[in-house]
Design a protein around this motif. Structure first.
Motif: not given
Length: 252
Positions: A104-116, A141-156
């Protein structure tokens, strides 16, 4: 079952440096059942993809795309058993998924940011480029990567709130708060295209879905069969899906 799609790839066997053409090793397998292929035609034009690791004697990774119908019922539309998540296995899986199950055209794929995944979806001849298909990153997954650099639950939490904002005004409200905490946080987020992780820029393609959480629900369907031989695993997916379809039909 008639109409089942099954694509098997094998690896050659070498004995003493010589090719033994009478034998072959299992390498990869993609399969999809007709009821799932037919059902996806009536679902939201969206799939969530993720990998589930197998364990025990038979190692590998099971790649599964999950769909959701208008009644919020979820189900796997296909399966692929591969050696792991790498630059070769994802194109194998996604090319056959596109060809046999999700044209089908216009399909959205939700995934993590794996390079493969990225390489497979961006291949010129893969059929996954806009406007044929679109991609979104799982915000968890984006938030998990963010939290590796910027600590604290509030920022996430602020980043997640900005991602889920349905309007540009609301997005900038949360983003400005994030900037007041640390401008570097916004600089990090701005390196990712907004259409890939914010709801207000997805043009409604995500139907409110922002994570691959529905993919993880498939683990309950496959409970107890992630350490069995290939044939038993394929049979189990057929049996479990038959049970799932019957129970969803009874619930209406």
């Amino acid at each position: 079952m008639a109409g089942t799609v099954a694509v098997l790839r094998t690896s050659p066997v070498r004995v003493g440096g010589q090719l033994d053409e009478s034998r072959a090793y299992f390498h990869r397998l993609f399969w999809a059942f007709p009821p799932c292929i037919e059902a996806f035609r009536h679902c939201k034009p969206l799939i969530s993809i993720d990998g589930t690791h197998l364990y025990g004697k038979y190692e590998g990774t099971l790649l599964v795309p999950i769909a959701q119908d208008g009644n919020s019922n979820i189900f796997p539309v296909a399966f692929a058993l591969v050696e792991g998540e790498n630059a070769e296995s994802w194109p194998f899986f996604l090319s056959h998924l596109r060809e046999h199950v999700t044209p089908q055209p216009g399909l959205l794929v939700i995934s993590n940011r794996h390079n493969g995944i990225k390489a497979a979806l961006e291949a010129p001849d893969g059929g996954w480029l806009p406007p044929s298909a679109y991609r979104a990153f799982c915000i968890r997954h984006v938030a998990a990567n963010f939290a590796l650099i910027f600590k604290g639950k509030d920022a996430r939490k602020l980043l997640v709130n900005a991602a889920y904002a349905k309007t540009e005004v609301k997005f900038h409200y949360w983003f400005d708060i994030l900037r007041s905490e640390d401008p570097a946080m916004c600089d990090w987020a701005n390196r990712i295209e907004y259409s890939l992780w914010t709801q207000h820029c997805d043009e409604g393609r995500g139907f409110g879905h922002m994570t691959t959480n529905i993919s993880e629900c498939v683990n309950s369907i496959l409970k107890g069969v992630r350490n069995v031989p290939v044939c038993s695993l394929v049979k189990a997916t057929y049996g479990r899906l038959a049970e799932l379809f019957c129970s969803q039909r009874e619930r209406g």
